[in-house]
Design an enzyme around this catalytic site. Structure first.
Site, PDB file in Angstrom:
ATOM      1  N   ASN A   1      21.418 -18.239  -4.758  1.00 20.67           N
ATOM      2  CA  ASN A   1      21.320 -16.963  -5.482  1.00 20.67           C
ATOM      3  C   ASN A   1      22.669 -16.446  -5.998  1.00 20.67           C
ATOM      4  O   ASN A   1      22.738 -15.826  -7.041  1.00 20.67           O
ATOM      5  CB  ASN A   1      20.583 -15.907  -4.655  1.00 20.67           C
ATOM      6  CG  ASN A   1      21.247 -15.598  -3.349  1.00 20.67           C
ATOM      7  OD1 ASN A   1      22.081 -16.358  -2.873  1.00 20.67           O
ATOM      8  ND2 ASN A   1      20.893 -14.480  -2.751  1.00 20.67           N
TER       9      ASN A   1
ATOM     10  N   LYS B   1      28.258 -27.673   1.506  1.00 21.11           N
ATOM     11  CA  LYS B   1      26.977 -28.245   1.073  1.00 21.11           C
ATOM     12  C   LYS B   1      26.290 -27.148   0.262  1.00 21.11           C
ATOM     13  O   LYS B   1      25.684 -26.240   0.812  1.00 21.11           O
ATOM     14  CB  LYS B   1      26.137 -28.631   2.305  1.00 21.11           C
ATOM     15  CG  LYS B   1      25.136 -29.749   2.085  1.00 21.11           C
ATOM     16  CD  LYS B   1      24.126 -29.495   1.002  1.00 21.11           C
ATOM     17  CE  LYS B   1      23.070 -28.491   1.441  1.00 21.11           C
ATOM     18  NZ  LYS B   1      22.207 -28.050   0.306  1.00 21.11           N
ATOM     19  N   PRO B   2      26.439 -27.227  -1.085  1.00 16.06           N
ATOM     20  CA  PRO B   2      25.826 -26.170  -1.911  1.00 16.06           C
ATOM     21  C   PRO B   2      24.313 -26.350  -1.990  1.00 16.06           C
ATOM     22  O   PRO B   2      23.792 -27.412  -1.669  1.00 16.06           O
ATOM     23  CB  PRO B   2      26.478 -26.393  -3.283  1.00 16.06           C
ATOM     24  CG  PRO B   2      26.808 -27.845  -3.326  1.00 16.06           C
ATOM     25  CD  PRO B   2      27.099 -28.263  -1.909  1.00 16.06           C
ATOM     26  N   ALA B   3      23.625 -25.328  -2.446  1.00 12.80           N
ATOM     27  CA  ALA B   3      22.173 -25.411  -2.592  1.00 12.80           C
ATOM     28  C   ALA B   3      21.822 -26.451  -3.658  1.00 12.80           C
ATOM     29  O   ALA B   3      22.537 -26.598  -4.654  1.00 12.80           O
ATOM     30  CB  ALA B   3      21.615 -24.055  -2.984  1.00 12.80           C
TER      31      ALA B   3
ATOM     32  N   SER C   1      18.177 -18.585   4.544  1.00 15.54           N
ATOM     33  CA  SER C   1      17.025 -17.984   5.214  1.00 15.54           C
ATOM     34  C   SER C   1      17.207 -17.951   6.734  1.00 15.54           C
ATOM     35  O   SER C   1      17.908 -18.781   7.314  1.00 15.54           O
ATOM     36  CB  SER C   1      15.773 -18.797   4.875  1.00 15.54           C
ATOM     37  OG  SER C   1      15.925 -20.122   5.338  1.00 15.54           O
TER      38      SER C   1
ATOM     39  N   GLU D   1      24.672 -15.650   7.810  1.00 17.70           N
ATOM     40  CA  GLU D   1      24.235 -14.541   6.940  1.00 17.70           C
ATOM     41  C   GLU D   1      22.811 -14.867   6.537  1.00 17.70           C
ATOM     42  O   GLU D   1      22.583 -15.723   5.676  1.00 17.70           O
ATOM     43  CB  GLU D   1      25.121 -14.451   5.690  1.00 17.70           C
ATOM     44  CG  GLU D   1      26.575 -14.171   5.975  1.00 17.70           C
ATOM     45  CD  GLU D   1      26.825 -12.756   6.470  1.00 17.70           C
ATOM     46  OE1 GLU D   1      25.892 -11.931   6.435  1.00 17.70           O
ATOM     47  OE2 GLU D   1      27.950 -12.495   6.904  1.00 17.70           O
TER      48      GLU D   1
ATOM     49  N   ARG E   1      19.647  -5.930  -8.897  1.00 20.62           N
ATOM     50  CA  ARG E   1      20.845  -6.755  -8.969  1.00 20.62           C
ATOM     51  C   ARG E   1      20.428  -8.200  -8.703  1.00 20.62           C
ATOM     52  O   ARG E   1      19.625  -8.461  -7.810  1.00 20.62           O
ATOM     53  CB  ARG E   1      21.841  -6.279  -7.905  1.00 20.62           C
ATOM     54  CG  ARG E   1      23.070  -7.120  -7.818  1.00 20.62           C
ATOM     55  CD  ARG E   1      24.179  -6.404  -7.048  1.00 20.62           C
ATOM     56  NE  ARG E   1      25.335  -7.266  -6.926  1.00 20.62           N
ATOM     57  CZ  ARG E   1      25.759  -7.787  -5.774  1.00 20.62           C
ATOM     58  NH1 ARG E   1      25.129  -7.499  -4.652  1.00 20.62           N
ATOM     59  NH2 ARG E   1      26.796  -8.572  -5.748  1.00 20.62           N
TER      60      ARG E   1
ATOM     61  N   CYS F   1      19.742 -11.006  -0.666  1.00 15.27           N
ATOM     62  CA  CYS F   1      19.287 -10.663   0.687  1.00 15.27           C
ATOM     63  C   CYS F   1      19.499  -9.178   0.983  1.00 15.27           C
ATOM     64  O   CYS F   1      18.923  -8.634   1.913  1.00 15.27           O
ATOM     65  CB  CYS F   1      19.976 -11.532   1.726  1.00 15.27           C
ATOM     66  SG  CYS F   1      21.740 -11.592   1.477  1.00 15.27           S
TER      67      CYS F   1
HETATM   68  P1  ADP Z   1      16.501 -20.174   0.345  1.00 17.52           P
HETATM   69  O1  ADP Z   1      15.217 -19.728   0.957  1.00 17.52           O
HETATM   70  O2  ADP Z   1      17.367 -19.096  -0.181  1.00 17.52           O
HETATM   71  O3  ADP Z   1      16.390 -21.376  -0.543  1.00 17.52           O
HETATM   72  P2  ADP Z   1      17.393 -21.831   2.466  1.00 17.52           P
HETATM   73  O4  ADP Z   1      17.720 -21.291   3.776  1.00 17.52           O
HETATM   74  O5  ADP Z   1      16.188 -22.689   2.303  1.00 17.52           O
HETATM   75  O6  ADP Z   1      17.357 -20.565   1.551  1.00 17.52           O
HETATM   76  O7  ADP Z   1      18.615 -22.617   1.822  1.00 17.52           O
HETATM   77  C1  ADP Z   1      19.946 -22.224   1.934  1.00 17.52           C
HETATM   78  C2  ADP Z   1      20.810 -23.452   2.071  1.00 17.52           C
HETATM   79  O8  ADP Z   1      20.424 -24.144   3.240  1.00 17.52           O
HETATM   80  C3  ADP Z   1      20.697 -24.443   0.930  1.00 17.52           C
HETATM   81  O9  ADP Z   1      21.975 -25.022   0.705  1.00 17.52           O
HETATM   82  C4  ADP Z   1      19.743 -25.483   1.487  1.00 17.52           C
HETATM   83  O10 ADP Z   1      19.923 -26.752   0.908  1.00 17.52           O
HETATM   84  C5  ADP Z   1      20.158 -25.507   2.938  1.00 17.52           C
HETATM   85  N1  ADP Z   1      19.138 -26.008   3.853  1.00 17.52           N
HETATM   86  C6  ADP Z   1      17.790 -25.902   3.753  1.00 17.52           C
HETATM   87  N2  ADP Z   1      17.194 -26.481   4.819  1.00 17.52           N
HETATM   88  C7  ADP Z   1      18.177 -26.968   5.606  1.00 17.52           C
HETATM   89  C8  ADP Z   1      18.214 -27.680   6.851  1.00 17.52           C
HETATM   90  N3  ADP Z   1      17.100 -28.002   7.508  1.00 17.52           N
HETATM   91  N4  ADP Z   1      19.426 -28.009   7.361  1.00 17.52           N
HETATM   92  C9  ADP Z   1      20.564 -27.689   6.708  1.00 17.52           C
HETATM   93  N5  ADP Z   1      20.595 -27.016   5.544  1.00 17.52           N
HETATM   94  C10 ADP Z   1      19.429 -26.668   4.992  1.00 17.52           C
END
Ligand code: ADP
Length: 485
Positions: free
Chosen positions: A159, A182-184, A237, A258, A286, A292
């Site tokens: 986000n 490790k970006p999203a 999350s 966070e 916003r 969050c």
């Molecule tokens: P959102 O619901 O905002 O997508 P997530 O918590 O799913 O939030 O994702 C936030 C970050 O955590 C991302 O970089 C995602 O790739 C990573 N992520 C999701 N699942 C896992 C996991 N099981 N272990 C490590 N990182 C994860």
């Protein structure tokens, strides 16, 4: 020529390890999409456990020399990175808009906000204090000093593709830690562009790595299990935060979390209504509602509720939907189809439970993941939307009658990130800010984020603070040295 072609040349699409762009060892790639069209923007290298090991090897190799640099040197690198980032505002803003969807104005705002963490922590790097005391028994001297935690893993969400990274990287580097990010998977490009900025700013190889990956856990779990890693810092999350906390237990890692929120936004009967409306537009809209800290439950005193709902519906209904990079767009798309489906399901559930739809309510047909700006009034508290994070352009309004009632309602959640309220009464302002179970409280203000202030949640919204003078301590260990007299 597409919008992306204009900036393609400045965006790395490989992994960033040991100060350079590189292919994934297994040779895999994955695609990044423009959420306004669903079209493929770029193909990015897909890290696996083998790449994670390479990144950690380089972080471990760089750790002691980076920790040994003077605070002034680290501050200078951070300051240069902030300057470069600021010079490149337009390219970075366009990149962020393309991969994430927010409007260009919001993306420019994020470059400024995200960059500010680098400037702020360049200034904090030289203020890492210590302590000296004589032992009360007269038997010795007590020295207390702060040392970098060591190699850190930062896992960031989509986000705020830049700011959620700089908020971790800034203090970590200032403290003398190396970092693997490790970006999203939806938004890896902005972080790769940031890695290049840091390299140009003079950051030594190995101090910062970026590992885009389609299988997040496949990369992060082996890192968490490796006892050379000393810290995990996460924004995302609560569900994933709990998984990481469990994994972190095995190696007793330092953690900063966070996590999710369910922010109350309270309008008391003595509020300035115009100010509260302006505030709720910010607190709700916003980042298109994908924050969050977003106002998730809007409690309005029953004497004002109907007027507030009507006027908010007018403002929300006037927002122009479109790609974030098109002129005149007020609201871009949601990040992906899954997110849009989850917003739509919450709205449908609320309407079924008896909520009154004042404007919007539906997904928009056509390419891209657009959802109409929506106002729901008189929402029953039994609806799922009262308990769950919305993460979209949907304002849910509830009535209340007394201060005690609304404080109890506001606190009746497992979350405790942000809370907002509007009142003109000073006694009430102090009393309510004490009573709200939240890490951050906005009083007559719809935006609370500030690099100079500690951002963080209580309860299941997280552990630790980012920003402020508190933020750097997340990356420092306290060492006590006992000296003889
Ligand atoms: P959102 O619901 O905002 O997508 P997530 O918590 O799913 O939030 O994702 C936030 C970050 O955590 C991302 O970089 C995602 O790739 C990573 N992520 C999701 N699942 C896992 C996991 N099981 N272990 C490590 N990182 C994860």
């Amino acid at each position: 020529m597409t919008e992306f072609d204009r900036i393609r040349s400045v965006v790395p699409t490989g992994l960033w390890i040991d100060g350079a762009e590189t292919d994934a060892l297994a040779g895999g790639t994955f695609t990044v999409h423009d959420p306004a069209t669903g079209d493929t923007l770029a193909t990015v290298a897909d890290a696996t456990a083998a790449d994670a090991k390479r990144a950690l090897d380089s972080a471990v190799a760089a750790q002691s020399s980076w920790a040994a640099t003077s605070p002034r040197e680290r501050a200078a690198v951070l300051r240069r990175a902030w300057e470069l980032l600021t010079e490149r505002t337009e390219e970075l803003a366009l990149l962020m808009t393309l991969e994430m969807g927010k409007t260009l104005a919001e993306s420019r705002g994020e470059v400024a906000y995200g960059g500010e963490f680098l400037r702020w922590f360049s200034e904090e790097a030289v203020r890492i204090g210590g302590r000296y005391a004589d032992a009360p028994a007269g038997t010795g001297r007590i020295l207390v000093k702060q040392q970098p935690v060591g190699p850190c893993l930062a896992i960031t969400p989509w986000n705020f593709p830049l700011a959620m990274g700089t908020r971790k990287i800034g203090p970590a580097l200032a403290a003398g830690c190396t970092v693997i990010v490790k970006p999203a998977e939806d938004t890896p490009l902005t972080m790769l562009a940031l890695a290049r900025v840091f390299a140009e700013a003079g950051l030594p190889a190995g101090v910062l790595s970026v590992l885009p990956a389609s299988d997040a856990a496949g990369v992060t779990a082996p890192l968490l299990a490796d006892d050379r890693l000393r810290k995990v810092t996460f924004t995302g999350s609560t569900r994933v935060g709990k998984i990481l906390l469990r994994q972190a237990a095995d190696t007793v890692l330092r953690t900063s979390m966070e996590l999710g929120g369910n922010a109350p936004f309270i309008v008391f009967e003595d509020a300035d209504l115009e100010q509260a409306l302006a505030g709720v537009m910010l607190a709700k809209m916003r980042n298109g509602g994908e924050a969050c800290t977003a106002a998730n439950r809007i409690y309005v005193h029953n004497s004002l509720r109907a007027e507030f709902a009507a006027r908010l519906a007018e403002r929300m209904g006037a927002l122009r939907l479109g790609p974030g990079y098109a002129p005149d767009t007020d609201l871009g798309p949601l990040i992906n189809e899954r997110q849009r489906g989850s917003v739509a399901a919450l709205v449908d559930d609320a309407v079924e439970a008896g909520a009154v739809l004042r404007t919007g309510g539906k997904a928009v047909d056509g390419p891209g993941y657009f959802f109409e700006p929506t106002v729901l009034d008189e929402v029953p508290r039994t609806a799922r939307i009262h308990r769950e994070e919305i993460f979209g352009p949907v304002a849910a309004i509830y009535g209340f009658d007394t201060e005690d009632e609304v404080i109890a309602l506001a606190n009746d959640t497992e979350y405790g990130l942000a809370a907002y309220f509007y009142t003109q009464n000073l006694d009430r302002a102090l009393r309510v800010s004490d009573a709200l179970e939240a890490g951050m409280v906005g009083v007559n203000r719809g935006v609370i984020s500030d690099p100079a202030a500690p951002f963080g949640g209580v309860k299941q919204s997280g552990l630790g603070s980012e920003g402020g003078s508190e933020g750097i301590h997340e990356y420092l260990d306290t060492k006590y040295v006992a000296f003889t007299r």
